[in-house]
Motif scaffolding. Sequence first.
Motif, PDB file in Angstrom:
ATOM      1  N   PHE A  64      65.444  59.459   4.122  1.00 16.38           N
ATOM      2  CA  PHE A  64      64.367  58.481   3.942  1.00 16.38           C
ATOM      3  C   PHE A  64      64.007  58.266   2.475  1.00 16.38           C
ATOM      4  CE2 PHE A  64      62.260  59.496   8.331  1.00 16.38           C
ATOM      5  CZ  PHE A  64      63.360  58.961   8.976  1.00 16.38           C
ATOM      6  N   LYS A  85      60.220  56.970  -1.538  1.00 12.06           N
ATOM      7  CA  LYS A  85      59.460  55.775  -1.850  1.00 12.06           C
ATOM      8  C   LYS A  85      58.492  55.396  -0.721  1.00 12.06           C
ATOM      9  CE  LYS A  85      61.110  51.455  -1.752  1.00 12.06           C
ATOM     10  NZ  LYS A  85      59.843  50.737  -1.464  1.00 12.06           N
ATOM     11  N   ASP A  86      58.937  55.597   0.490  1.00 10.93           N
ATOM     12  CA  ASP A  86      58.232  55.085   1.666  1.00 10.93           C
ATOM     13  C   ASP A  86      57.395  56.178   2.330  1.00 10.93           C
ATOM     14  OD1 ASP A  86      59.698  52.594   1.378  1.00 10.93           O
ATOM     15  OD2 ASP A  86      61.428  53.699   2.124  1.00 10.93           O
ATOM     16  N   GLN A 112      72.392  57.154   5.400  1.00 13.96           N
ATOM     17  CA  GLN A 112      73.436  57.186   6.442  1.00 13.96           C
ATOM     18  C   GLN A 112      74.563  58.197   6.187  1.00 13.96           C
ATOM     19  OE1 GLN A 112      73.629  53.203   5.597  1.00 13.96           O
ATOM     20  NE2 GLN A 112      71.702  52.898   6.665  1.00 13.96           N
ATOM     21  N   VAL A 115      70.305  54.756  15.155  1.00 20.82           N
ATOM     22  CA  VAL A 115      68.982  54.800  15.799  1.00 20.82           C
ATOM     23  C   VAL A 115      68.783  53.591  16.718  1.00 20.82           C
ATOM     24  CG1 VAL A 115      67.856  53.689  13.786  1.00 20.82           C
ATOM     25  CG2 VAL A 115      66.491  55.015  15.400  1.00 20.82           C
ATOM     26  N   ALA A 147      62.669  50.585  17.761  1.00 20.30           N
ATOM     27  CA  ALA A 147      64.134  50.583  17.716  1.00 20.30           C
ATOM     28  C   ALA A 147      64.650  51.225  16.439  1.00 20.30           C
ATOM     29  CB  ALA A 147      64.649  49.148  17.805  1.00 20.30           C
ATOM     30  N   ILE A 158      59.957  46.376   0.764  1.00 21.37           N
ATOM     31  CA  ILE A 158      61.389  46.695   0.843  1.00 21.37           C
ATOM     32  C   ILE A 158      61.493  48.206   0.857  1.00 21.37           C
ATOM     33  CG2 ILE A 158      63.630  46.497  -0.297  1.00 21.37           C
ATOM     34  CD1 ILE A 158      62.613  43.892  -1.588  1.00 21.37           C
ATOM     35  N   ASP A 159      62.147  48.764   1.877  1.00 24.58           N
ATOM     36  CA  ASP A 159      62.148  50.223   1.979  1.00 24.58           C
ATOM     37  C   ASP A 159      63.334  50.833   1.249  1.00 24.58           C
ATOM     38  OD1 ASP A 159      64.403  50.232   3.661  1.00 24.58           O
ATOM     39  OD2 ASP A 159      63.262  50.711   5.473  1.00 24.58           O
ATOM     40  N   ASN A 160      63.427  52.154   1.297  1.00 20.94           N
ATOM     41  CA  ASN A 160      64.447  52.912   0.588  1.00 20.94           C
ATOM     42  C   ASN A 160      65.873  52.541   1.008  1.00 20.94           C
ATOM     43  OD1 ASN A 160      65.343  55.333  -0.995  1.00 20.94           O
ATOM     44  ND2 ASN A 160      65.948  56.069   1.023  1.00 20.94           N
ATOM     45  N   PHE A 161      66.018  52.002   2.240  1.00 19.16           N
ATOM     46  CA  PHE A 161      67.329  51.608   2.731  1.00 19.16           C
ATOM     47  C   PHE A 161      67.685  50.183   2.301  1.00 19.16           C
ATOM     48  CE2 PHE A 161      65.734  54.867   5.583  1.00 19.16           C
ATOM     49  CZ  PHE A 161      66.836  55.710   5.712  1.00 19.16           C
ATOM     50  N   ASN A 180      68.983  46.918  17.485  1.00 21.05           N
ATOM     51  CA  ASN A 180      69.002  48.062  16.569  1.00 21.05           C
ATOM     52  C   ASN A 180      70.046  47.811  15.486  1.00 21.05           C
ATOM     53  OD1 ASN A 180      71.669  49.246  17.361  1.00 21.05           O
ATOM     54  ND2 ASN A 180      70.621  49.340  19.346  1.00 21.05           N
ATOM     55  N   TYR A 181      70.169  48.778  14.552  1.00 24.17           N
ATOM     56  CA  TYR A 181      71.016  48.578  13.375  1.00 24.17           C
ATOM     57  C   TYR A 181      72.518  48.602  13.677  1.00 24.17           C
ATOM     58  CZ  TYR A 181      66.722  49.451  10.689  1.00 24.17           C
ATOM     59  OH  TYR A 181      65.458  49.391  10.181  1.00 24.17           O
ATOM     60  N   THR A 182      72.888  48.912  14.914  1.00 21.56           N
ATOM     61  CA  THR A 182      74.319  48.917  15.242  1.00 21.56           C
ATOM     62  C   THR A 182      74.728  47.616  15.920  1.00 21.56           C
ATOM     63  OG1 THR A 182      74.059  49.861  17.451  1.00 21.56           O
ATOM     64  CG2 THR A 182      74.175  51.413  15.614  1.00 21.56           C
ATOM     65  N   LEU A 203      65.428  42.171  13.134  1.00 23.94           N
ATOM     66  CA  LEU A 203      64.867  42.899  14.268  1.00 23.94           C
ATOM     67  C   LEU A 203      63.382  43.139  14.036  1.00 23.94           C
ATOM     68  CD1 LEU A 203      64.827  45.617  12.609  1.00 23.94           C
ATOM     69  CD2 LEU A 203      66.863  46.272  13.857  1.00 23.94           C
ATOM     70  N   GLN A 238      74.629  49.152   8.224  1.00 23.93           N
ATOM     71  CA  GLN A 238      75.262  50.192   7.404  1.00 23.93           C
ATOM     72  C   GLN A 238      75.248  49.895   5.904  1.00 23.93           C
ATOM     73  OE1 GLN A 238      76.326  52.850   9.323  1.00 23.93           O
ATOM     74  NE2 GLN A 238      75.669  51.638  11.073  1.00 23.93           N
ATOM     75  N   GLU A 239      74.465  48.913   5.479  1.00 27.14           N
ATOM     76  CA  GLU A 239      74.425  48.584   4.066  1.00 27.14           C
ATOM     77  C   GLU A 239      72.982  48.340   3.633  1.00 27.14           C
ATOM     78  OE1 GLU A 239      77.003  48.236   1.912  1.00 27.14           O
ATOM     79  OE2 GLU A 239      78.802  48.032   3.164  1.00 27.14           O
TER      80      GLU A 239
END
Lengths: 259, 259, 259
Positions: free
Chosen positions: A9, A12-13, A42, A72, A123, B176-179, B214-216, B226, B239-240
């Motif tokens: 994670f 930052k968040d 990931q 997830v 989700a 905007i999150d860490n991902f 979900n992310y997949t 989503l 995945q990015e």
Amino acid sequence: MIITLTTDFGYKDPFVGIMKGVIASINPRAHVIDLSHGVAPQDIMGGALVLRHAVSYFPQGSIHVVVVDPGVGSARRPLLIETSQGYFIGPDNGVLSLALTDDRIMRIIDLSHGAFHRQPISATFHGRDMFAPAAAHLSLTGDAAQLGVTIGDFARITWPQVEPWSAGWQGQIVYIDNFGNLFTNVTQQHVAQLQDTRPTIALGDIVIHGLADNYTAGAPGDYIALINSWGLLEIAVCQENAQRLSGARIGDKIYIHAQ
Amino acid sequence: MIITLTTDFGYKDPFVGIMKGVIASINPRAHVIDLSHGVAPQDIMGGALVLRHAVSYFPQGSIHVVVVDPGVGSARRPLLIETSQGYFIGPDNGVLSLALTDDRIMRIIDLSHGAFHRQPISATFHGRDMFAPAAAHLSLTGDAAQLGVTIGDFARITWPQVEPWSAGWQGQIVYIDNFGNLFTNVTQQHVAQLQDTRPTIALGDIVIHGLADNYTAGAPGDYIALINSWGLLEIAVCQENAQRLSGARIGDKIYIHAQ
Amino acid sequence: MIITLTTDFGYKDPFVGIMKGVIASINPRAHVIDLSHGVAPQDIMGGALVLRHAVSYFPQGSIHVVVVDPGVGSARRPLLIETSQGYFIGPDNGVLSLALTDDRIMRIIDLSHGAFHRQPISATFHGRDMFAPAAAHLSLTGDAAQLGVTIGDFARITWPQVEPWSAGWQGQIVYIDNFGNLFTNVTQQHVAQLQDTRPTIALGDIVIHGLADNYTAGAPGDYIALINSWGLLEIAVCQENAQRLSGARIGDKIYIHAQ
């Protein structure tokens, strides 16, 4: 009761803080310890290595939660694995598996349909809605079985194998720490088998003769190799950052052989 | 009693640790939980959003301290706001306000002339000298009124409004999150009002059809949209890192409409 | 009993979490507080400054552990220093010394041959194998003497001296915080001796007239100088990052003189 948290994670968040709020709401006395939230996004192998090399320093019966979870919300199962060493909670994508190689597996629980989820389940954040509640309830009751349905197996990832090579071993870089030290999959047992007090180590053009006792064994800027705190062969640069100087990356091959 | 901390102090300096020392010196039993210290420097909206989406996961009566405080030492007031949900401590610059929109406000206290400041009060670190002492004393006594003077109002910032647009909504990226996931101000309620199971989402040249579970839901590298764990429409890349791939920034407009 | 941790381990790896596991295994009731793990790698002066400006905010008798330890595994001694203020544990490389300048030193212990090491002792992680166990045992027993052998001295580093210069002082930048604020070694006592309510401060081409009361004293982008929360003369930029704008670095000279 100790609950450790390992995630990708970042810092930052508020996601880790939110998990701690969920835990404290269920069990105010749970003792939460952060292992790392700096696993690369990931990076299942990275999370698995962090967990593997940390759990033995915690009391038996500790609850280890890992959320490195690219799948997830998909069909991948949320798991709780009880072993002789403690409890492991996280997605069924292998991230728990490297820590369990020496443990006796007592019970594997699918948390999918547990009564202890936070509703509604998002989700995108099962850390908040499934894993933190499961850990908190477990820390209260010690009863893993009530948290889901017992199943028979879980996903495993494999540590890259060290291969025999000439008069020694071919390994690879598996982890790079904050100092830029290059951790390989070659263990001190592999090194001992060489029966050479001054083996040669090679990474690309870099050749190192013999193992150092510590980071002061060379002049600033010198490459050295040593057995590190995880019991692994490590390539480092005295007072500098070996990753930055060498450009090495995870997966790069290294060689160690008798002189 | 739980005290949460949210700041823009980052992780390099000892400032957060110093606040924890001040708290522990006053109330050794206070349970301090970090929400985030990675709010961008002086980003009041960023701190306000972090707080807004985290407080509901903490027990009622928790004390939430936020130090995103570009006006520290100036005439802006140091506040304690008591609501039906808990206690909120921080500068009167709006950073507390987004978390309070659904709460009943019970009391607003100006901490300026409290008897509980740490002396001497610095010009640059009220987190240490005013906010941490106030939180610690409150966690001991539960008595907000004694910490300062009751006043009638506090500064509010406003969440950017979603606007009707063609057969749908115009919103914007708010977090905007860490991902690198792009959080918009469009809520799941807005999306539900479209009454379309497969709406179209647009961000610049990027067009996404339908909402993912979900992310997949896509191949690695595919843009998806989503509803995320904050109940907001989110644009992500499987995945990015969507921020890196799109170059999107906070404030960029997005559109969602029925097909 | 409070144990603080200050390291250059960063936030990517599980090393800090491992130390907390070791501590919790020995004393589950120890209250561990992170001061900073963002000290630059091997930056002994940086770690020493962080510690110096933080310890007074913790209860007397707290245990402060610092692991900035480029000589780990070499002949440098592992130390425990007991003072009138508390306990200080770390390598004998000077990193503890700046925090002790005003304290009465009660006892200096060499932890080299203590009975409380974690075995086997690694060459690279004495934080885990020596310092954390020593801190945890001390927090249980309060008995420093049993942890090693009493010795007579310890390594000190010196804070760079402020020098008289023209009608004022020549100092230097000694610390740069997360906001890019430039902390100098010129103290508020030095400034008071100028007996000028509007001194001139110079850093390279940047000239500042007078001291500001707070960060809002100028327009966004203006350079200001003020006395900060560590009692030091600081150069900042209103609403901006002074380090980034000026390119200043630790060691850069600054001048302050009567008008």
